[in-house]
Design a protein around this motif. Sequence first.
Motif, PDB file in Angstrom:
ATOM      1  N   ASP A   1       0.832  -1.198   0.000  1.00 19.33           N
ATOM      2  CA  ASP A   1       0.000   0.000   0.000  1.00 19.33           C
ATOM      3  C   ASP A   1       0.871   1.253   0.000  1.00 19.33           C
ATOM      4  O   ASP A   1       0.549   2.247  -0.641  1.00 19.33           O
ATOM      5  CB  ASP A   1      -0.936   0.005   1.213  1.00 19.33           C
ATOM      6  CG  ASP A   1      -1.930  -1.143   1.163  1.00 19.33           C
ATOM      7  OD1 ASP A   1      -2.342  -1.525   0.048  1.00 19.33           O
ATOM      8  OD2 ASP A   1      -2.292  -1.656   2.231  1.00 19.33           O
ATOM      9  N   HIS A   2       1.982   1.200   0.721  1.00 17.26           N
ATOM     10  CA  HIS A   2       2.872   2.350   0.794  1.00 17.26           C
ATOM     11  C   HIS A   2       3.514   2.643  -0.568  1.00 17.26           C
ATOM     12  O   HIS A   2       3.565   3.782  -1.004  1.00 17.26           O
ATOM     13  CB  HIS A   2       3.973   2.123   1.841  1.00 17.26           C
ATOM     14  CG  HIS A   2       4.959   3.241   1.904  1.00 17.26           C
ATOM     15  ND1 HIS A   2       4.669   4.429   2.517  1.00 17.26           N
ATOM     16  CD2 HIS A   2       6.215   3.363   1.401  1.00 17.26           C
ATOM     17  CE1 HIS A   2       5.706   5.237   2.399  1.00 17.26           C
ATOM     18  NE2 HIS A   2       6.662   4.612   1.732  1.00 17.26           N
ATOM     19  N   ILE A   3       3.987   1.598  -1.239  1.00 15.00           N
ATOM     20  CA  ILE A   3       4.636   1.774  -2.539  1.00 15.00           C
ATOM     21  C   ILE A   3       3.604   2.176  -3.581  1.00 15.00           C
ATOM     22  O   ILE A   3       3.831   3.077  -4.368  1.00 15.00           O
ATOM     23  CB  ILE A   3       5.372   0.486  -2.965  1.00 15.00           C
ATOM     24  CG1 ILE A   3       6.537   0.220  -2.016  1.00 15.00           C
ATOM     25  CG2 ILE A   3       5.870   0.595  -4.394  1.00 15.00           C
ATOM     26  CD1 ILE A   3       7.151  -1.150  -2.173  1.00 15.00           C
ATOM     27  N   GLY A   4       2.471   1.492  -3.562  1.00 14.98           N
ATOM     28  CA  GLY A   4       1.382   1.828  -4.471  1.00 14.98           C
ATOM     29  C   GLY A   4       1.754   1.652  -5.941  1.00 14.98           C
ATOM     30  O   GLY A   4       2.626   0.874  -6.292  1.00 14.98           O
ATOM     31  N   GLY A   5       1.075   2.371  -6.784  1.00 19.31           N
ATOM     32  CA  GLY A   5       1.359   2.334  -8.211  1.00 19.31           C
ATOM     33  C   GLY A   5       0.800   1.096  -8.874  1.00 19.31           C
ATOM     34  O   GLY A   5       0.075   0.304  -8.289  1.00 19.31           O
ATOM     35  N   LYS A   6       1.156   0.926 -10.149  1.00 19.45           N
ATOM     36  CA  LYS A   6       0.630  -0.174 -10.953  1.00 19.45           C
ATOM     37  C   LYS A   6       1.092  -1.540 -10.458  1.00 19.45           C
ATOM     38  O   LYS A   6       0.374  -2.521 -10.585  1.00 19.45           O
ATOM     39  CB  LYS A   6       1.045  -0.002 -12.403  1.00 19.45           C
ATOM     40  CG  LYS A   6       0.378   1.149 -13.094  1.00 19.45           C
ATOM     41  CD  LYS A   6       0.810   1.231 -14.543  1.00 19.45           C
ATOM     42  CE  LYS A   6       0.132   2.377 -15.247  1.00 19.45           C
ATOM     43  NZ  LYS A   6       0.517   2.452 -16.653  1.00 19.45           N
ATOM     44  N   LEU A   7       2.302  -1.601  -9.896  1.00 21.93           N
ATOM     45  CA  LEU A   7       2.864  -2.894  -9.499  1.00 21.93           C
ATOM     46  C   LEU A   7       1.959  -3.645  -8.528  1.00 21.93           C
ATOM     47  O   LEU A   7       1.744  -4.841  -8.671  1.00 21.93           O
ATOM     48  CB  LEU A   7       4.247  -2.697  -8.873  1.00 21.93           C
ATOM     49  CG  LEU A   7       4.960  -3.956  -8.400  1.00 21.93           C
ATOM     50  CD1 LEU A   7       5.232  -4.895  -9.579  1.00 21.93           C
ATOM     51  CD2 LEU A   7       6.260  -3.604  -7.707  1.00 21.93           C
ATOM     52  N   TYR A   8       1.413  -2.970  -7.547  1.00 20.44           N
ATOM     53  CA  TYR A   8       0.611  -3.638  -6.519  1.00 20.44           C
ATOM     54  C   TYR A   8      -0.874  -3.286  -6.581  1.00 20.44           C
ATOM     55  O   TYR A   8      -1.629  -3.662  -5.697  1.00 20.44           O
ATOM     56  CB  TYR A   8       1.144  -3.285  -5.129  1.00 20.44           C
ATOM     57  CG  TYR A   8       2.518  -3.832  -4.874  1.00 20.44           C
ATOM     58  CD1 TYR A   8       2.704  -5.196  -4.710  1.00 20.44           C
ATOM     59  CD2 TYR A   8       3.629  -3.004  -4.808  1.00 20.44           C
ATOM     60  CE1 TYR A   8       3.961  -5.717  -4.482  1.00 20.44           C
ATOM     61  CE2 TYR A   8       4.892  -3.521  -4.576  1.00 20.44           C
ATOM     62  CZ  TYR A   8       5.045  -4.878  -4.414  1.00 20.44           C
ATOM     63  OH  TYR A   8       6.286  -5.395  -4.182  1.00 20.44           O
ATOM     64  N   SER A   9      -1.312  -2.600  -7.618  1.00 22.90           N
ATOM     65  CA  SER A   9      -2.690  -2.120  -7.654  1.00 22.90           C
ATOM     66  C   SER A   9      -3.729  -3.245  -7.637  1.00 22.90           C
ATOM     67  O   SER A   9      -4.826  -3.067  -7.143  1.00 22.90           O
ATOM     68  CB  SER A   9      -2.917  -1.213  -8.864  1.00 22.90           C
ATOM     69  OG  SER A   9      -2.755  -1.939 -10.064  1.00 22.90           O
ATOM     70  N   LYS A  10      -3.389  -4.412  -8.160  1.00 26.25           N
ATOM     71  CA  LYS A  10      -4.341  -5.532  -8.220  1.00 26.25           C
ATOM     72  C   LYS A  10      -3.981  -6.651  -7.242  1.00 26.25           C
ATOM     73  O   LYS A  10      -4.570  -7.725  -7.273  1.00 26.25           O
ATOM     74  CB  LYS A  10      -4.392  -6.120  -9.635  1.00 26.25           C
ATOM     75  CG  LYS A  10      -4.694  -5.117 -10.711  1.00 26.25           C
ATOM     76  CD  LYS A  10      -6.117  -4.665 -10.650  1.00 26.25           C
ATOM     77  CE  LYS A  10      -6.400  -3.750 -11.836  1.00 26.25           C
ATOM     78  NZ  LYS A  10      -7.603  -3.016 -11.705  1.00 26.25           N
ATOM     79  N   GLN A  11      -3.018  -6.411  -6.364  1.00 28.09           N
ATOM     80  CA  GLN A  11      -2.511  -7.450  -5.473  1.00 28.09           C
ATOM     81  C   GLN A  11      -3.618  -8.130  -4.651  1.00 28.09           C
ATOM     82  O   GLN A  11      -3.653  -9.334  -4.519  1.00 28.09           O
ATOM     83  CB  GLN A  11      -1.457  -6.848  -4.542  1.00 28.09           C
ATOM     84  CG  GLN A  11      -0.734  -7.849  -3.693  1.00 28.09           C
ATOM     85  CD  GLN A  11       0.279  -8.684  -4.459  1.00 28.09           C
ATOM     86  OE1 GLN A  11       0.612  -8.356  -5.593  1.00 28.09           O
ATOM     87  NE2 GLN A  11       0.742  -9.724  -3.863  1.00 28.09           N
ATOM     88  N   HIS A  12      -4.532  -7.323  -4.122  1.00 29.54           N
ATOM     89  CA  HIS A  12      -5.559  -7.889  -3.239  1.00 29.54           C
ATOM     90  C   HIS A  12      -6.635  -8.662  -3.984  1.00 29.54           C
ATOM     91  O   HIS A  12      -7.383  -9.430  -3.383  1.00 29.54           O
ATOM     92  CB  HIS A  12      -6.191  -6.778  -2.396  1.00 29.54           C
ATOM     93  CG  HIS A  12      -5.194  -6.088  -1.511  1.00 29.54           C
ATOM     94  ND1 HIS A  12      -4.576  -6.715  -0.458  1.00 29.54           N
ATOM     95  CD2 HIS A  12      -4.673  -4.839  -1.554  1.00 29.54           C
ATOM     96  CE1 HIS A  12      -3.743  -5.883   0.128  1.00 29.54           C
ATOM     97  NE2 HIS A  12      -3.769  -4.732  -0.515  1.00 29.54           N
ATOM     98  N   SER A  13      -6.719  -8.463  -5.302  1.00 31.59           N
ATOM     99  CA  SER A  13      -7.748  -9.154  -6.070  1.00 31.59           C
ATOM    100  C   SER A  13      -7.221 -10.369  -6.828  1.00 31.59           C
ATOM    101  O   SER A  13      -7.974 -11.016  -7.545  1.00 31.59           O
ATOM    102  CB  SER A  13      -8.398  -8.179  -7.058  1.00 31.59           C
ATOM    103  OG  SER A  13      -7.443  -7.706  -7.985  1.00 31.59           O
ATOM    104  N   LEU A  14      -5.932 -10.670  -6.667  1.00 29.02           N
ATOM    105  CA  LEU A  14      -5.375 -11.841  -7.347  1.00 29.02           C
ATOM    106  C   LEU A  14      -5.965 -13.130  -6.786  1.00 29.02           C
ATOM    107  O   LEU A  14      -6.205 -13.226  -5.569  1.00 29.02           O
ATOM    108  CB  LEU A  14      -3.854 -11.877  -7.180  1.00 29.02           C
ATOM    109  CG  LEU A  14      -3.070 -10.803  -7.899  1.00 29.02           C
ATOM    110  CD1 LEU A  14      -1.595 -10.885  -7.515  1.00 29.02           C
ATOM    111  CD2 LEU A  14      -3.222 -10.930  -9.399  1.00 29.02           C
ATOM    112  N   PRO A  15      -6.197 -14.127  -7.634  1.00 26.36           N
ATOM    113  CA  PRO A  15      -6.698 -15.406  -7.107  1.00 26.36           C
ATOM    114  C   PRO A  15      -5.608 -16.102  -6.297  1.00 26.36           C
ATOM    115  O   PRO A  15      -4.421 -15.876  -6.502  1.00 26.36           O
ATOM    116  CB  PRO A  15      -7.035 -16.201  -8.368  1.00 26.36           C
ATOM    117  CG  PRO A  15      -6.212 -15.593  -9.441  1.00 26.36           C
ATOM    118  CD  PRO A  15      -6.019 -14.143  -9.081  1.00 26.36           C
TER     119      PRO A  15
END
Length: 125
Positions: free
Chosen positions: A47-61
């Motif tokens: 969450d701190h880094i943010g951006g495109k890299l982690y934007s979908k992290q929580h929705s990954l299967p």
Amino acid sequence: KKSLPSSSLSPSQSLLRTMSATPNFKPWPHPMVESHGDYRAEAYLEDHIGGKLYSKQHSLPKLPIPSILDTISKFLPTALPLAKSDEEKETLIKACDDFEGQAGELQKRLVERREGEMKDSSWLQ
């Protein structure tokens, strides 16, 4: 503070200079982040880094847990060509034959971990 010429900077000093001059880099929330083997404790960094890299992290299967037989069926054809003798090949085959019985308890614990303490994360972490 006196600035060093670029040619006299070490690679890490050069990287730090680049990062401080680039507005897209956020400073770390702590001087050092030490991991103790449980990724969930460092999840705030996403969450701190943010951006495109982690934007979908929580929705990954969630990653599937492969069965023991599936693991062996992928391992053996990969490992057999690396054996240097017939004895090594026989040893690999015997080890794979014994593996299912030996790994059963660990497989059960892995599934329990995925459904219990790691239900909000990946079993791989």
